[in-house]
Design an enzyme around this catalytic site. Structure first.
Site, PDB file in Angstrom:
ATOM      1  N   GLY A  49      -9.643  -3.978  -6.288  1.00 20.49           N
ATOM      2  CA  GLY A  49      -8.366  -3.428  -6.754  1.00 20.49           C
ATOM      3  C   GLY A  49      -8.082  -3.600  -8.242  1.00 20.49           C
ATOM      4  N   GLU A 104      -5.794  -9.961 -11.267  1.00 22.54           N
ATOM      5  CA  GLU A 104      -5.549  -9.436  -9.914  1.00 22.54           C
ATOM      6  C   GLU A 104      -4.736  -8.142 -10.012  1.00 22.54           C
ATOM      7  OE1 GLU A 104      -6.271  -8.964  -7.020  1.00 22.54           O
ATOM      8  OE2 GLU A 104      -5.557 -10.549  -5.702  1.00 22.54           O
ATOM      9  N   ASP A 105      -4.894  -7.276  -9.043  1.00 22.51           N
ATOM     10  CA  ASP A 105      -4.138  -6.022  -9.071  1.00 22.51           C
ATOM     11  C   ASP A 105      -2.668  -6.231  -8.737  1.00 22.51           C
ATOM     12  OD1 ASP A 105      -4.666  -6.643  -6.406  1.00 22.51           O
ATOM     13  OD2 ASP A 105      -5.409  -4.659  -5.854  1.00 22.51           O
ATOM     14  N   ASP A 108       1.460  -9.904  -3.644  1.00 23.25           N
ATOM     15  CA  ASP A 108       2.378  -9.457  -2.597  1.00 23.25           C
ATOM     16  C   ASP A 108       2.938 -10.727  -1.942  1.00 23.25           C
ATOM     17  OD1 ASP A 108       3.633  -7.972  -0.627  1.00 23.25           O
ATOM     18  OD2 ASP A 108       1.815  -7.319   0.353  1.00 23.25           O
ATOM     19  N   LYS A 136       5.172  -7.976  -6.380  1.00 28.21           N
ATOM     20  CA  LYS A 136       6.238  -7.646  -5.419  1.00 28.21           C
ATOM     21  C   LYS A 136       6.924  -8.956  -5.053  1.00 28.21           C
ATOM     22  CE  LYS A 136       3.818  -4.063  -2.795  1.00 28.21           C
ATOM     23  NZ  LYS A 136       3.281  -3.770  -1.456  1.00 28.21           N
ATOM     24  N   PHE A 158       4.374   0.453  -0.565  1.00 31.55           N
ATOM     25  CA  PHE A 158       2.911   0.435  -0.646  1.00 31.55           C
ATOM     26  C   PHE A 158       2.458   1.398  -1.742  1.00 31.55           C
ATOM     27  CE2 PHE A 158      -1.480   1.229   0.426  1.00 31.55           C
ATOM     28  CZ  PHE A 158      -1.927  -0.066   0.628  1.00 31.55           C
ATOM     29  N   ASP A 165      -6.042   0.972  -3.785  1.00 24.57           N
ATOM     30  CA  ASP A 165      -6.492   1.968  -2.806  1.00 24.57           C
ATOM     31  C   ASP A 165      -5.648   1.969  -1.540  1.00 24.57           C
ATOM     32  OD1 ASP A 165      -7.392  -0.541  -1.688  1.00 24.57           O
ATOM     33  OD2 ASP A 165      -8.667   0.643  -0.356  1.00 24.57           O
ATOM     34  N   ARG A 171      -8.072   5.177  -5.839  1.00 24.07           N
ATOM     35  CA  ARG A 171      -8.312   4.233  -6.943  1.00 24.07           C
ATOM     36  C   ARG A 171      -8.391   4.958  -8.287  1.00 24.07           C
ATOM     37  NH1 ARG A 171      -9.569  -0.735  -4.585  1.00 24.07           N
ATOM     38  NH2 ARG A 171     -10.885  -0.670  -2.741  1.00 24.07           N
TER      39      ARG A 171
HETATM   40  P1  5GP Z   1      -1.161 -10.958  -0.769  1.00 23.22           P
HETATM   41  O1  5GP Z   1      -2.139 -11.969  -0.288  1.00 23.22           O
HETATM   42  O2  5GP Z   1      -0.470 -11.353  -2.046  1.00 23.22           O
HETATM   43  O3  5GP Z   1      -0.170 -10.595   0.301  1.00 23.22           O
HETATM   44  O4  5GP Z   1      -1.948  -9.616  -0.961  1.00 23.22           O
HETATM   45  C1  5GP Z   1      -2.579  -9.306  -2.129  1.00 23.22           C
HETATM   46  C2  5GP Z   1      -3.530  -8.166  -1.906  1.00 23.22           C
HETATM   47  O5  5GP Z   1      -3.008  -7.243  -0.961  1.00 23.22           O
HETATM   48  C3  5GP Z   1      -3.737  -7.383  -3.171  1.00 23.22           C
HETATM   49  O6  5GP Z   1      -4.797  -7.908  -3.933  1.00 23.22           O
HETATM   50  C4  5GP Z   1      -4.011  -5.999  -2.653  1.00 23.22           C
HETATM   51  O7  5GP Z   1      -5.378  -5.867  -2.376  1.00 23.22           O
HETATM   52  C5  5GP Z   1      -3.238  -5.920  -1.361  1.00 23.22           C
HETATM   53  N1  5GP Z   1      -1.947  -5.243  -1.527  1.00 23.22           N
HETATM   54  C6  5GP Z   1      -0.713  -5.782  -1.466  1.00 23.22           C
HETATM   55  N2  5GP Z   1       0.242  -4.855  -1.657  1.00 23.22           N
HETATM   56  C7  5GP Z   1      -0.408  -3.695  -1.878  1.00 23.22           C
HETATM   57  C8  5GP Z   1       0.027  -2.365  -2.173  1.00 23.22           C
HETATM   58  O8  5GP Z   1       1.218  -2.022  -2.288  1.00 23.22           O
HETATM   59  N3  5GP Z   1      -0.952  -1.432  -2.339  1.00 23.22           N
HETATM   60  C9  5GP Z   1      -2.282  -1.736  -2.227  1.00 23.22           C
HETATM   61  N4  5GP Z   1      -3.136  -0.744  -2.406  1.00 23.22           N
HETATM   62  N5  5GP Z   1      -2.728  -2.970  -1.956  1.00 23.22           N
HETATM   63  C10 5GP Z   1      -1.797  -3.950  -1.781  1.00 23.22           C
END
Ligand code: 5GP
Length: 187
Positions: A49, A104-105, A108, A136, A158, A165, A171
């Site tokens: 990502g 990191e992208d 969340d 977020k 999302f 992606d 992407r």
């Molecule tokens: P976390 O562990 O913080 O909940 O999740 C992080 C990962 O979830 C990110 O690196 C990403 O790959 C994915 N992710 C979380 N929210 C989104 C979103 O809105 N769109 C996309 N494409 N991936 C997300």
């Protein structure tokens, strides 16, 4: 890219334009260069990502930095986090005694990064910071996770594009957009 292109029709709307992204990434690169003046940090791209963000960010960061890549599993093809994190590709180089910046992208719940931070601290990094394209904050489940650098705080939706992606698609969108729920249903 023509915004009427087929893939744009899967978006509810564009959330962050390519122009805004470019401006913020440039500012972030400058800030990192100031904060790490005199140092040679290792910037770690979290695949896949962060790939687009990473390649732009390192070119805006005028430092004698090095790069490395790591792949961890998070979402698969669904849009809700599983809480299960697996290393799919590890770093090529040792980070013992290094100043590390994880790129990191999106943060969340924070579960993925929290897990990763623990691993990299155990490996003896001298310092460890996080640079994230998107945050977020409303969805955070790890409240004490410190995200040092963030380009954009976004609402709970999302998003895809600029490296992010859904099912490996989108992407290559130069902008960041909110994916229409009709595309992912209630997976
Ligand atoms: P976390 O562990 O913080 O909940 O999740 C992080 C990962 O979830 C990110 O690196 C990403 O790959 C994915 N992710 C979380 N929210 C989104 C979103 O809105 N769109 C996309 N494409 N991936 C997300």
């Amino acid at each position: 890219m023509d915004q009427n292109a087929e893939i744009y029709q899967d978006l509810d709307r564009i959330l962050v334009t390519r122009e805004k992204i470019a401006k913020k990434v440039k500012e972030l690169g400058q800030k990192i260069a100031e904060d790490y003046a005199g140092k040679s940090p290792v910037m770690i791209c979290i695949l896949k990502g962060a790939c687009v963000f990473f390649t732009d960010l390192i070119r805006e960061t005028p430092l004698p930095l090095t790069t490395d890549f790591m792949a961890i599993s998070s979402y698969g093809s669904a849009t809700k986090t599983s809480g299960v994190v697996r290393i799919l590709k590890d770093l090529d180089n040792d980070i013992l005694g290094k100043d590390v910046i994880i790129v990191e992208d999106i943060v969340d719940t924070g579960i993925t990064l929290n897990y990763l931070m623990k691993i990299l601290i155990q490996r003896g990094a001298a310092s460890l910071r996080i640079a994230a394209l998107l945050d977020k904050t409303a969805r955070r489940k790890v409240p004490d996770l410190k995200v040092d650098y963030v380009c954009f705080d976004i609402p709970d939706a999302f998003v895809v594009g600029y490296g992010l992606d859904y099912d490996q698609k989108y992407r290559n969108l130069p902008d960041i957009g909110i994916l229409s729920p009709r595309i992912y249903g209630d997976k």
